[in-house]
Design an enzyme around this catalytic site. Structure first.
Site, PDB file in Angstrom:
ATOM      1  CE  LYS A  34      -2.834   2.316   4.656  1.00 41.35           C
ATOM      2  NZ  LYS A  34      -2.629   1.539   3.536  1.00 41.35           N
ATOM      3  CB  SER A  79      -0.837   0.183   1.132  1.00 44.40           C
ATOM      4  OG  SER A  79      -0.142   0.047   2.129  1.00 44.40           O
ATOM      5  CB  SER A 138      -3.756   2.645  -0.041  1.00 45.80           C
ATOM      6  OG  SER A 138      -3.662   3.005   1.130  1.00 45.80           O
TER       7      SER A 138
END
Length: 270
Positions: free
Chosen positions: A146, A91, A229
């Site tokens: 992230k 991701s 993602s």
């Protein structure tokens, strides 16, 4: 069932510390008294092996004395300074590869108590563009990584695979079409605030449009592999209390158990 290493580490440190303390307070003096009595009975001629046997700790006390300092150091470093993580998914491609081992600064956003994760000493706030590790809001036993896109109070819009922050589009420059003859993936250089980094867009993936206003004390995060993602576009915001730390370096790449670890992959994370 997920394995909570932080809880096990705290518990092991507590148990070994209490055991060592109990031996010191309750049994150590008794061993000295037995040794003194034995030496008096032998007129000071007690063999060394007998002395060692008399003063020897029980197995649990000896184990606790050996392990407690090690566990305590690991607990402090892991809880308040730096913690290693492994990247299990794609991701965050191309920034982070599957099999990258990263280091996370645990104190950058403030000191937090282990297990409880409550902040006791605040430091910095996350900035746009930071790569952060956090506890997944829908399952706090799972860690996600992230990039911070939206800060508290921001209005984030995602349209035609471009991020708009408070109405301003974030600059993207096309770097490559992969593969060149029949592109499946587009490589862009994107700038979020002052942070320039690379992202992937999937040519065949549909456009996803949405707009979100970031609440106070929460953050909007996205993966750099934009069309692959699971991030804030799908499940919402990351509360500040879910933050684990800021990812700052890759120290090794090891994609599988049967491969050779690559320490030449060391690099900083932008």
């Amino acid at each position: 069932m997920n394995f909570d290493f932080a809880f096990v580490l705290v518990l092991a440190t507590f148990v070994t510390g209490v055991a060592w303390l109990a031996d010191t307070l309750l049994f150590a003096e008794g061993r000295k008294e037995v040794l003194l009595a034995a030496e008096q009975s032998a007129d000071g001629q007690l063999p060394e092996e007998v002395k060692e046997k008399i003063t020897r700790m029980s197995w649990w006390a000896d184990f606790s004395q050996s392990m407690f300092p090690v566990l305590a150091v690991v607990l402090v470093v892991r809880s308040f300074l730096v913690e290693p993580f492994q990247i299990p998914s794609g991701s965050m491609l191309p920034t982070l590869q599957i099999g990258d081992f990263i280091l996370v600064n645990k104190y950058h956003y403030g000191l937090r108590l282990p297990v409880l994760n409550s902040k006791v000493v605040p430091f910095n706030d996350p900035e746009r563009g930071d790569v952060v590790v956090f506890k997944y809001p829908n399952d706090p036993a799972v860690n996600y990584i992230k990039r911070v896109v939206g800060l508290p109070g921001d209005v984030i819009r995602y349209q035609d695979k471009i991020i708009y922050v408070n109405g301003e589009p974030q600059m993207q420059d096309l770097l490559a079409k992969l593969p060149p003859r029949s592109p499946q993936t587009l490589l862009y250089n994107e700038k979020l605030g002052e942070v320039a980094h690379e992202i992937y867009n999937d040519v065949q993936a549909p456009n996803r449009t949405g707009e979100w206003t970031v609440p106070e004390g929460q953050y909007f995060v996205m993966g750099d592999n934009r069309d692959n993602s699971n991030d804030s576009r799908y499940w919402g915001f990351v509360p500040d209390e879910m933050l684990v730390g800021k990812a700052f370096a890759v120290w090794m790449h090891w994609p599988s158990f049967f491969s050779i670890p690559d320490v030449t992959a060391m690099r900083s994370i932008n």
